[in-house]
Design an enzyme around this catalytic site. Structure first.
Site, PDB file in Angstrom:
ATOM      1  N   CYS A   1       0.855  -1.189   0.000  1.00 52.01           N
ATOM      2  CA  CYS A   1       0.000   0.000   0.000  1.00 52.01           C
ATOM      3  C   CYS A   1       0.890   1.238   0.000  1.00 52.01           C
ATOM      4  CB  CYS A   1      -0.879  -0.013   1.251  1.00 52.01           C
ATOM      5  SG  CYS A   1      -1.808   1.509   1.492  1.00 52.01           S
TER       6      CYS A   1
ATOM      7  N   CYS B   1       0.052   4.362  -6.312  1.00 55.27           N
ATOM      8  CA  CYS B   1      -0.945   3.645  -5.503  1.00 55.27           C
ATOM      9  C   CYS B   1      -1.072   2.260  -6.131  1.00 55.27           C
ATOM     10  CB  CYS B   1      -2.279   4.388  -5.563  1.00 55.27           C
ATOM     11  SG  CYS B   1      -3.677   3.406  -4.945  1.00 55.27           S
TER      12      CYS B   1
END
Ligand code: DGL
Length: 247
Positions: free
Chosen positions: A70, A174
């Site tokens: 993440c 991301c």
């Protein structure tokens, strides 16, 4: 080796997929916190609480190392997590920053969540980079809306300024964004190189050779949409439910 990975939902599966390609013979244990997604607008305190709970869960599963799949958690609280847990923890962003700095890219852009852009992690370590936060992408991806006009319009809204500035190499900051690869390339009329942080991490990670592949997938919320998404990305449908609590 038992390798733990986590993200706010299906995004980290793009990292898992690259890891399995390069290091197929390991036991992977994945946790997707889709009950609490998106992470991109949460405070550092919220991220810390959620990530600590997930790490405790992965440690209970006896993993040998953990990959923060993440960008938002990696860019904001990775040092806290590395310091506070007695297990090797790898963030997803450092290998990409090293890779970009070694390869002297011109016309470099970055798209990521609000919190990743706010952390300035890329800007502080890469000389010239144009950044754009794309806050609506993760909910669109998680809710399976990537082929809608709404998604097309959001891509245009966020990426037109980068296209107009001749960005030709785009870091997908991301881990959800590789799932938009087709749509992003089409917006740039294929005149763009997309850098996938999962690919770069997988190629950098040194792991001993092992012989057995195994995969365990956990999500904090399960519905047909998640099952379909997991099947499309990883080709597996055996998903377990594990709620780790809210922060
Ligand atoms: N995939 C994550 C990231 O790389 C989390 C995105 C989100 O939940 O907003 O930042």
């Amino acid at each position: 080796m038992r390798i733990g990975l986590f993200d706010s939902g299906i995004g980290g599966l793009t990292v898992l997929k690259e890891l399995i390609k390069v290091h197929p013979n390991h036991h992977y244990i994945y946790f997707g916190d889709n009950l609490n997604m998106p992470y991109g607008n949460k405070t550092k305190e919220e991220l810390r609480c959620l990530a600590n709970n997930i790490i405790e869960f992965l440690i209970e599963k006896q993993v040998d190392l953990i990959i923060i799949a993440c960008g938002t958690v990696s860019s904001n609280i990775d040092l806290d997590l590395k310091r506070n847990h007695n297990i090797p923890i790898y963030d997803i962003i450092s290998p990409t920053i090293d890779y970009v700095n070694k390869n002297n890219y011109n016309d470099l852009g970055l798209i990521a969540t609000n919190m990743t852009i706010k952390s300035q992690i890329f800007k502080s370590k890469i000389k010239k980079i144009r950044e754009q936060a794309c806050s609506s992408f993760v909910p669109l991806i998680e809710n399976n809306k990537i082929n809608t006009d709404e998604c097309k319009n959001e891509i245009k809204k966020y990426l037109l300024p980068l296209k107009e500035k001749n960005v030709r190499t785009l870091i997908l900051g991301c881990t959800h964004y590789p799932l938009l690869e087709k749509q992003l390339k089409s917006f740039f009329e294929n005149d763009v190189e997309l850098l996938n942080m999962g690919t770069i991490l997988a190629n950098n990670l040194k792991l001993s050779n092992e012989t057995d592949y195994k995969l365990e997938l956990y999500f904090s919320k399960i519905n047909n949409q998640v099952i379909n998404n997991v099947e499309n990305i990883i080709g597996d449908t055996k998903i377990n439910l594990k709620v780790i609590g809210r922060c």
